[in-house]
Design a protein around this motif. Structure first.
Motif, PDB file in Angstrom:
ATOM      1  N   GLU A  51       0.870  -1.127  -0.017  1.00 40.36           N
ATOM      2  CA  GLU A  51      -0.119   0.222  -0.176  1.00 40.36           C
ATOM      3  C   GLU A  51       0.768   1.412  -0.005  1.00 40.36           C
ATOM      4  O   GLU A  51       0.225   2.336  -0.319  1.00 40.36           O
ATOM      5  N   THR A  52       2.004   1.183   0.516  1.00 43.25           N
ATOM      6  CA  THR A  52       2.849   2.392   0.360  1.00 43.25           C
ATOM      7  C   THR A  52       4.352   2.371  -0.469  1.00 43.25           C
ATOM      8  O   THR A  52       4.964   3.350  -0.610  1.00 43.25           O
ATOM      9  N   ARG A  53       4.505   1.241  -1.141  1.00 43.04           N
ATOM     10  CA  ARG A  53       5.774   1.223  -1.680  1.00 43.04           C
ATOM     11  C   ARG A  53       5.829   2.327  -2.970  1.00 43.04           C
ATOM     12  O   ARG A  53       6.928   2.850  -2.804  1.00 43.04           O
ATOM     13  N   MET A  54       4.808   2.612  -3.648  1.00 44.41           N
ATOM     14  CA  MET A  54       5.114   3.542  -4.776  1.00 44.41           C
ATOM     15  C   MET A  54       5.043   4.805  -4.264  1.00 44.41           C
ATOM     16  O   MET A  54       5.774   5.503  -4.717  1.00 44.41           O
ATOM     17  N   GLN A  55       4.297   5.225  -3.100  1.00 45.32           N
ATOM     18  CA  GLN A  55       4.512   6.555  -2.564  1.00 45.32           C
ATOM     19  C   GLN A  55       5.704   6.817  -2.135  1.00 45.32           C
ATOM     20  O   GLN A  55       6.283   7.880  -2.162  1.00 45.32           O
ATOM     21  N   ILE A  56       6.316   5.729  -1.271  1.00 43.84           N
ATOM     22  CA  ILE A  56       7.764   5.827  -0.669  1.00 43.84           C
ATOM     23  C   ILE A  56       8.661   6.049  -1.935  1.00 43.84           C
ATOM     24  O   ILE A  56       9.588   6.968  -1.974  1.00 43.84           O
ATOM     25  N   ALA A  57       8.426   5.278  -3.053  1.00 44.15           N
ATOM     26  CA  ALA A  57       9.641   5.344  -4.457  1.00 44.15           C
ATOM     27  C   ALA A  57       9.638   6.917  -4.768  1.00 44.15           C
ATOM     28  O   ALA A  57      10.377   7.341  -4.961  1.00 44.15           O
ATOM     29  N   ILE A  58       8.275   7.493  -5.048  1.00 47.79           N
ATOM     30  CA  ILE A  58       8.014   8.744  -5.556  1.00 47.79           C
ATOM     31  C   ILE A  58       8.562   9.556  -4.702  1.00 47.79           C
ATOM     32  O   ILE A  58       9.145  10.669  -5.188  1.00 47.79           O
ATOM     33  N   GLY A  59       8.304   9.739  -3.437  1.00 46.29           N
ATOM     34  CA  GLY A  59       8.430  10.656  -2.392  1.00 46.29           C
ATOM     35  C   GLY A  59      10.149  10.770  -2.269  1.00 46.29           C
ATOM     36  O   GLY A  59      10.659  11.880  -2.218  1.00 46.29           O
ATOM     37  N   THR A  60      10.729   9.575  -2.273  1.00 47.78           N
ATOM     38  CA  THR A  60      12.198   9.614  -2.088  1.00 47.78           C
ATOM     39  C   THR A  60      12.757   9.993  -3.429  1.00 47.78           C
ATOM     40  O   THR A  60      13.845  10.737  -3.176  1.00 47.78           O
ATOM     41  N   LEU A  96       3.021  24.983  -7.546  1.00 45.85           N
ATOM     42  CA  LEU A  96       1.547  24.817  -6.965  1.00 45.85           C
ATOM     43  C   LEU A  96       1.219  23.346  -7.690  1.00 45.85           C
ATOM     44  O   LEU A  96       0.386  22.581  -7.147  1.00 45.85           O
ATOM     45  N   GLY A  97       1.387  23.268  -9.102  1.00 50.98           N
ATOM     46  CA  GLY A  97       1.129  21.984  -9.752  1.00 50.98           C
ATOM     47  C   GLY A  97       1.830  20.933  -8.883  1.00 50.98           C
ATOM     48  O   GLY A  97       1.057  19.725  -8.929  1.00 50.98           O
ATOM     49  N   ALA A  98       3.176  21.002  -8.514  1.00 50.69           N
ATOM     50  CA  ALA A  98       3.707  19.916  -7.783  1.00 50.69           C
ATOM     51  C   ALA A  98       3.062  19.504  -6.669  1.00 50.69           C
ATOM     52  O   ALA A  98       3.057  18.428  -6.185  1.00 50.69           O
ATOM     53  N   MET A  99       2.644  20.700  -5.708  1.00 49.77           N
ATOM     54  CA  MET A  99       2.173  20.147  -4.595  1.00 49.77           C
ATOM     55  C   MET A  99       0.664  19.475  -4.711  1.00 49.77           C
ATOM     56  O   MET A  99       0.391  18.929  -4.141  1.00 49.77           O
ATOM     57  N   LEU A 100      -0.008  20.047  -5.775  1.00 50.39           N
ATOM     58  CA  LEU A 100      -1.129  19.440  -6.233  1.00 50.39           C
ATOM     59  C   LEU A 100      -1.169  18.048  -6.607  1.00 50.39           C
ATOM     60  O   LEU A 100      -2.194  17.004  -6.100  1.00 50.39           O
ATOM     61  N   GLY A 101      -0.078  17.611  -7.420  1.00 53.91           N
ATOM     62  CA  GLY A 101      -0.050  16.264  -8.163  1.00 53.91           C
ATOM     63  C   GLY A 101       0.686  15.561  -6.664  1.00 53.91           C
ATOM     64  O   GLY A 101       0.303  14.317  -6.718  1.00 53.91           O
ATOM     65  N   GLY A 102       1.376  15.949  -5.846  1.00 50.90           N
ATOM     66  CA  GLY A 102       1.880  15.176  -4.892  1.00 50.90           C
ATOM     67  C   GLY A 102       0.833  14.870  -3.841  1.00 50.90           C
ATOM     68  O   GLY A 102       0.543  13.605  -3.229  1.00 50.90           O
ATOM     69  N   ALA A 103      -0.095  15.847  -3.671  1.00 50.40           N
ATOM     70  CA  ALA A 103      -1.374  15.628  -2.881  1.00 50.40           C
ATOM     71  C   ALA A 103      -2.072  14.367  -3.540  1.00 50.40           C
ATOM     72  O   ALA A 103      -2.786  13.295  -2.682  1.00 50.40           O
ATOM     73  N   VAL A 104      -2.497  14.527  -4.728  1.00 52.97           N
ATOM     74  CA  VAL A 104      -3.132  13.320  -5.486  1.00 52.97           C
ATOM     75  C   VAL A 104      -2.636  12.149  -5.322  1.00 52.97           C
ATOM     76  O   VAL A 104      -3.205  10.988  -5.101  1.00 52.97           O
ATOM     77  N   ALA A 105      -1.246  12.071  -5.520  1.00 55.53           N
ATOM     78  CA  ALA A 105      -0.378  11.000  -5.412  1.00 55.53           C
ATOM     79  C   ALA A 105      -0.831  10.055  -4.029  1.00 55.53           C
ATOM     80  O   ALA A 105      -0.713   8.929  -4.097  1.00 55.53           O
ATOM     81  N   ASN A 106      -0.709  10.869  -3.009  1.00 55.84           N
ATOM     82  CA  ASN A 106      -0.544  10.210  -1.805  1.00 55.84           C
ATOM     83  C   ASN A 106      -2.202   9.671  -1.359  1.00 55.84           C
ATOM     84  O   ASN A 106      -2.443   9.028  -0.377  1.00 55.84           O
ATOM     85  N   LEU A 107      -3.308  10.315  -2.207  1.00 52.58           N
ATOM     86  CA  LEU A 107      -4.547   9.927  -2.110  1.00 52.58           C
ATOM     87  C   LEU A 107      -4.806   8.523  -2.698  1.00 52.58           C
ATOM     88  O   LEU A 107      -5.617   7.926  -2.554  1.00 52.58           O
ATOM     89  N   PRO A 109      -4.609   4.968  -4.355  1.00 53.33           N
ATOM     90  CA  PRO A 109      -3.985   3.538  -3.982  1.00 53.33           C
ATOM     91  C   PRO A 109      -2.730   3.214  -4.757  1.00 53.33           C
ATOM     92  O   PRO A 109      -2.581   3.805  -5.997  1.00 53.33           O
ATOM     93  N   SER A 110      -1.883   2.625  -4.100  1.00 56.12           N
ATOM     94  CA  SER A 110      -0.614   2.450  -4.850  1.00 56.12           C
ATOM     95  C   SER A 110      -0.479   1.585  -6.232  1.00 56.12           C
ATOM     96  O   SER A 110      -0.030   1.849  -7.107  1.00 56.12           O
ATOM     97  N   ASP A 111      -1.746   0.634  -6.412  1.00 55.03           N
ATOM     98  CA  ASP A 111      -1.719   0.064  -7.642  1.00 55.03           C
ATOM     99  C   ASP A 111      -2.313   0.882  -8.804  1.00 55.03           C
ATOM    100  O   ASP A 111      -1.946   0.956  -9.956  1.00 55.03           O
ATOM    101  N   VAL A 112      -3.132   2.175  -8.368  1.00 57.09           N
ATOM    102  CA  VAL A 112      -3.441   3.150  -9.594  1.00 57.09           C
ATOM    103  C   VAL A 112      -2.314   3.960  -9.724  1.00 57.09           C
ATOM    104  O   VAL A 112      -2.153   4.376 -10.839  1.00 57.09           O
ATOM    105  N   LEU A 113      -1.750   4.157  -8.891  1.00 58.67           N
ATOM    106  CA  LEU A 113      -0.593   4.965  -8.980  1.00 58.67           C
ATOM    107  C   LEU A 113       0.619   4.369  -9.775  1.00 58.67           C
ATOM    108  O   LEU A 113       1.189   4.944 -10.932  1.00 58.67           O
ATOM    109  N   GLU A 114       0.783   2.932  -9.670  1.00 60.96           N
ATOM    110  CA  GLU A 114       1.515   2.232 -10.549  1.00 60.96           C
ATOM    111  C   GLU A 114       1.390   2.376 -12.037  1.00 60.96           C
ATOM    112  O   GLU A 114       1.954   2.446 -12.761  1.00 60.96           O
ATOM    113  N   ALA A 115      -0.012   2.138 -12.322  1.00 63.14           N
ATOM    114  CA  ALA A 115      -0.683   2.294 -13.687  1.00 63.14           C
ATOM    115  C   ALA A 115      -0.595   3.510 -14.294  1.00 63.14           C
ATOM    116  O   ALA A 115      -0.074   3.872 -15.547  1.00 63.14           O
ATOM    117  N   ILE A 116      -0.611   4.747 -13.376  1.00 64.12           N
ATOM    118  CA  ILE A 116      -0.514   6.041 -13.965  1.00 64.12           C
ATOM    119  C   ILE A 116       0.879   6.154 -14.422  1.00 64.12           C
ATOM    120  O   ILE A 116       1.367   6.760 -15.498  1.00 64.12           O
TER     121      ILE A 116
END
Length: 271
Positions: A51-60, A96-107, A109-116
């Motif tokens: 549930e957190t792998r993709m978010q951690i990979a992107i955040g790091t 501003l776009g980066a903060m909005l994108g980051g907020a969306v990415a954290n909301l 699911p990890s599998d959806v983020l992987e697909a995107i």
């Protein structure tokens, strides 16, 4: 986990760091397209919660882009190729776009983020393989409204993917008649505008989660950064130097093939 496996993971991170720094200087990208799949694979091997792998990979990855983009920007500024006017105009819209994108990415699911990530990597990979597009959208960059929309889109998509926005900005600027050298140089500055605010939602979004790996600051792995940052920095200047001396067509093809491979890997894992 045995020491051989630990050594393999460290070697994988080290290779990703060296390549990430080199690409940051060479193509004006933050290197996230390299570090995100590398980090994702490492986190998968470490059995970090799915549930957190993709978010951690992107955040790091975004955290790593901060120092590599700053160093790349300084190298390109020394050569006088950066469009500082565009960067000043984007000083609000891209973050501003980066903060909005980051907020969306954290909301998401990890599998959806992987697909995107896979879908955008596929498009960007094809873009790199095509090379210089055979048409222009204009002889110069659009007016303030067009630049504002472009800044928001580049910032938002880049934060969702954990990249520095170089491929997106290079495409934008060259479609409006700017040289590739100027686009690459300016993209280093765009990476700074994306990464600094873009990492904030990942720190906040993962704060206090019990399923994070050790030494994490929200969805940012400090342990991975301790390996990635010192190894990526020396190759940034090398990439920036080569960007002004060599044709990058073969490297664009290689990077495009890499992005397509990453996309296929994520798609296959989802099936």
């Amino acid at each position: 986990m045995d020491w051989a496996e630990v050594g393999t993971l460290v070697a994988l991170l080290a290779a990703g760091a060296l390549l990430s720094g080199f690409l940051a200087g060479l193509l004006g990208i933050g290197g996230g397209a390299v570090t995100v799949p590398v980090l994702f694979q490492v986190l998968t091997t470490l059995d970090v919660a799915a549930e957190t792998r993709m978010q951690i990979a992107i955040g790091t990855s975004l955290a790593l882009i901060i120092p590599t983009s700053i160093r790349s920007l300084r190298a390109h500024l020394a050569k006088g190729a950066v469009d500082t006017v565009l960067l000043r105009q984007w000083i609000v819209t891209v973050p501003l776009g980066a903060m909005l994108g980051g907020a969306v990415a954290n909301l998401l699911p990890s599998d959806v983020l992987e697909a995107i990530f896979a879908a955008i990597a596929l498009v960007l990979g094809l873009r790199m393989l095509i090379g210089k597009l055979p048409f222009l959208l204009g002889r110069d960059l659009p007016g303030r409204v067009g630049r504002t929309v472009a800044g928001l889109v580049i910032g938002g998509l880049s934060a969702i993917m954990g990249i520095g926005g170089g491929v997106l900005n290079n495409t934008f600027m060259t479609l409006y008649g700017r040289t590739m050298h100027q686009a690459v140089a300016t993209s280093a500055g765009v990476g700074v505008l994306i990464a600094v605010p873009g990492v904030v939602p990942f720190v906040v979004g993962g704060w206090g989660r019990p399923d994070l790996p050790p030494f994490s600051l929200g969805n940012v792995s400090l342990a991975a950064l301790a390996i990635l940052i010192p190894l990526s920095m020396p190759t940034v200047k090398l990439g920036a130097t080569l960007a002004h001396r060599l044709t990058r067509r073969q490297l664009e093809i290689g990077f495009g093939l890499f992005l397509l491979t990453v996309s296929v890997r994520f798609i296959a894992s989802a099936l």
